[in-house]
Structure formats: C-alpha cells, structure tokens
Design an enzyme around this catalytic site. Structure first.
Site, PDB file in Angstrom:
ATOM      1  N   GLU A 179      -1.809   7.998  -5.476  1.00  0.00           N
ATOM      2  CA  GLU A 179      -2.549   7.469  -6.665  1.00  0.00           C
ATOM      3  C   GLU A 179      -3.816   8.150  -6.820  1.00  0.00           C
ATOM      4  O   GLU A 179      -4.549   8.437  -5.565  1.00  0.00           O
ATOM      5  CB  GLU A 179      -2.805   5.957  -6.203  1.00  0.00           C
ATOM      6  CG  GLU A 179      -1.548   5.110  -6.196  1.00  0.00           C
ATOM      7  CD  GLU A 179      -1.863   3.388  -5.819  1.00  0.00           C
ATOM      8  OE1 GLU A 179      -3.071   3.117  -6.344  1.00  0.00           O
ATOM      9  OE2 GLU A 179      -1.042   2.774  -5.321  1.00  0.00           O
TER      10      GLU A 179
ATOM     11  N   ARG B 156       0.668  -1.219   0.050  1.00  0.00           N
ATOM     12  CA  ARG B 156      -0.065  -0.113   0.028  1.00  0.00           C
ATOM     13  C   ARG B 156       1.014   1.226  -0.074  1.00  0.00           C
ATOM     14  O   ARG B 156       1.957   1.204   0.651  1.00  0.00           O
ATOM     15  CB  ARG B 156      -0.862  -0.090   1.133  1.00  0.00           C
ATOM     16  CG  ARG B 156      -2.232  -0.965   1.064  1.00  0.00           C
ATOM     17  CD  ARG B 156      -3.076  -0.617  -0.029  1.00  0.00           C
ATOM     18  NE  ARG B 156      -4.305  -1.421  -0.053  1.00  0.00           N
ATOM     19  CZ  ARG B 156      -4.480  -2.320  -0.778  1.00  0.00           C
ATOM     20  NH1 ARG B 156      -3.390  -2.684  -1.572  1.00  0.00           N
ATOM     21  NH2 ARG B 156      -5.616  -3.042  -0.884  1.00  0.00           N
TER      22      ARG B 156
ATOM     23  N   HIS C 228       0.013   0.203  -9.940  1.00  0.00           N
ATOM     24  CA  HIS C 228      -0.939  -0.765  -9.075  1.00  0.00           C
ATOM     25  C   HIS C 228      -1.537  -1.929  -9.775  1.00  0.00           C
ATOM     26  O   HIS C 228      -2.625  -2.444  -9.742  1.00  0.00           O
ATOM     27  CB  HIS C 228      -2.007  -0.006  -8.504  1.00  0.00           C
ATOM     28  CG  HIS C 228      -2.631  -0.562  -7.126  1.00  0.00           C
ATOM     29  ND1 HIS C 228      -2.731   0.197  -5.969  1.00  0.00           N
ATOM     30  CD2 HIS C 228      -2.768  -1.856  -6.706  1.00  0.00           C
ATOM     31  CE1 HIS C 228      -3.298  -0.510  -5.115  1.00  0.00           C
ATOM     32  NE2 HIS C 228      -3.334  -1.572  -5.417  1.00  0.00           N
TER      33      HIS C 228
END
Length: 325
Positions: free
Chosen positions: A261, A232, A279
């Site tokens: 992001e 993450r 991702h």
C-alpha cells in the site's frame, strides 16, 4: 494545551475546518497538518496520528513538549513505541473502532466469492447469460468451512454474522481457548489451513505474524480455498500469494489490505482471481466520526492523567500532567 493532528497524506481523515473556532473542541488549540513542521512538533503537548502516518525515532526526536501520542488506528505496526517510551511519551491506540464495519466488509467479500459474483459479473459484462459460467464449486454456506485466523473482537464479530448464515466456523488464536458463544471451534493453525474452504485473516501485524501466509502456509491450505484479508497487508507474502494463485492452491484472493500500500503490485491489480478494495473495511460515516472522537477523547484523557485502557506503554516514565487539564 496544544494538540497536533497529523493527517494521512493519502486520504484525508479530517475535513477542512472541522476543528476550527466553532468546533466542539475550541477550548483547545487543535492544529491539523499533513507535514508537521519542527515548530508544530516542538510545541505540541499531545499528538494524534492517523493511518499511514509513520511515527519513527527521527520524528519523535522533534517532539519536545509532547506527553502523549494517540495512533488513530487499532494496529501500531508503524509506531516506534520504544522510542516514545524513551522520551516519556505515553502511547495509546483507539481500541475497537470499526470492528462491526470490518466484519461486514469481510463477510461481503466472503459472500462475493461464495456466490461466484466475480465470474458472473465478468460473464454478463461480455454478453453472456449462463448460470454455469463460473469456476470451481458453488456451495451453500452450510456446506462451507469458514476459517478465522485471529479471534479477537473483529474475528468474533465476523463469526456471529457467518453463524447466522449457517457457515461451519473454525478459528485459530493462541490467546483464545474456546468460543464462549459456542458458534466456532478452536483448532490449530495447521488444521485450519487444511480444512477451511475460506480463510479470513483478523490479527494484528507483529514480528510473529509478518508473512504468516507464506509459501509454506499456502502449501498447507486446502486446494482451491479462498483467502480474505481485511487485517494488515504484511501478514500475507504477496509473492507467495501470487505463486499460490498461479498453482491453483488458492482459487481467489479478496484483499482490503496489501503490504505494498498504496501501490499494489500490478500483478495483483490485473489478476483475474484477485479483488482489491482500498483499505476501506473500517469505513462507514459513523465509524469515521467515532474514530476521530475516540482519538481526541483518548488524548485528552491521557493529558489529564486519567486511566486509559488502550495504553501500550504504561511502564514508560511519563511526566506529571498537572497544568494540562
């Protein structure tokens, strides 16, 4: 039974017509949307939310019939679980879907750094042809300490692959005492930071792990180490990482996730020693199909009153599922 799927506005997880009349799930009313209306939320008996869909209190307040919500991810850092519990809505994730893919992606990034492919690709693109055209040392896997932060399913999957290549593997995870397979050694976080040549992150984003990699952590890292993050983005303080790169404490950062992001800082995008992937570590054709199938099967099980291992708020007061099977 009305099922609402809230797809990501960033990248479609659901293909057009995938849950239409001819689909396997035609017996249920499955509706897919990017921006759920009040009517859609109000009539949904169960909801599936994909990556980057934030489940916050204002959205939950619009869920009048909802009995269960499944986040089609492993992490739940963007879900207000307390607000769901307060309304008697059971919440679950999809467990360990994509574990092998994430481990493989992380290993690909590790080998990319290990073999100086970034340097070599840039060198040959500019017309060069010299195997000395790299920065830092080129070492074999057997002479490299791979530090794994977080030794859950993904961390273990990476360790198994790395062990086959001869890496010396250490891990830090306060919830894991030892590696049952004997391929990795458990150490303290400080020890891991000080000894790892490559540090790979595999832990969830929680209040305790947010900005775990900050200025203090980077200052303890072995000088010139490589950072890999497929977990993450919020685990890494981006500004602190940029400072560590500038000072040379971190030689390279290979990141599939960032805290900003979907718009990484330009300083990250343009940095000559940073490699970004969007991702994508979880993804393969198989894992995407499994992700969606698991999410729907988990939701149906919850609505039918069945036991689901990935429920995160089992103590919430949920209404009876009779009539929803």
């Amino acid at each position: 039974m009305n099922i609402l799927m809230i797809d990501s506005q960033r990248v479609n997880y659901v293909d057009p017509g995938e849950y239409g009349p001819g689909s396997e799930y035609r017996h249920y009313g499955v509706e897919v949307t990017f921006r759920p209306s009040d009517e859609q939320l109000a009539k949904a008996d169960g909801i599936i939310a994909f990556h980057s869909v934030v489940i916050d209190a204002p959205l939950i307040a619009r869920m009048h019939r909802c009995r269960a919500l499944v986040k089609a991810t492993i992490g739940l850092d963007d879900v207000d679980v307390e607000a769901l519990s307060a309304r008697g809505i059971v919440c679950a994730n999809i467990g360990s879907v994509g574990v092998e893919e994430v481990a493989e992606h992380a290993l690909a990034l590790i080998l990319f750094a290990q073999r100086k492919l970034f340097d070599y690709a840039g060198h040959t693109r500019q017309g060069g042809w010299n195997w000395r055209a790299h920065t830092g040392e080129v070492r074999p896997c057997a002479d490299t300490v791979l530090g794994v932060v977080g030794y859950g399913a993904t961390g273990r999957a990476l360790a198994r692959r790395a062990a086959a290549l001869g890496y010396r593997i250490c891990f830090y995870d306060p919830g894991v005492e030892r590696c049952a397979e004997g391929i990795a050694t458990g150490v303290t976080l400080d020890s891991l930071l000080e000894t790892a040549d490559i540090l790979s992150l595999h832990l969830p984003l929680t209040p305790d792990t947010a900005h775990l990699m900050n200025d203090a952590a980077f200052s303890r890292m072995k000088h010139g180490a490589t950072l890999v993050n497929t977990a993450r983005g919020g685990i890494v303080d981006t500004d602190a990482l940029l400072r560590a790169l500038q000072a040379g404490g971190v030689s390279m950062a290979l990141l599939d996730v960032v805290q900003e992001e979907p718009a990484p800082l330009q300083a990250l995008i343009e940095h000559e020693r940073v490699l970004l992937t969007p991702h994508a570590a979880f993804y393969s054709e198989r894992s995407l199909a499994q992700l969606k199938a698991n999410a729907l099967e988990t939701l149906l099980a919850l609505l039918q009153g069945k036991t689901v291992e990935t429920v995160v708020n089992s103590d919430c007061v949920s209404r009876e599922a009779d009539g929803y099977a």
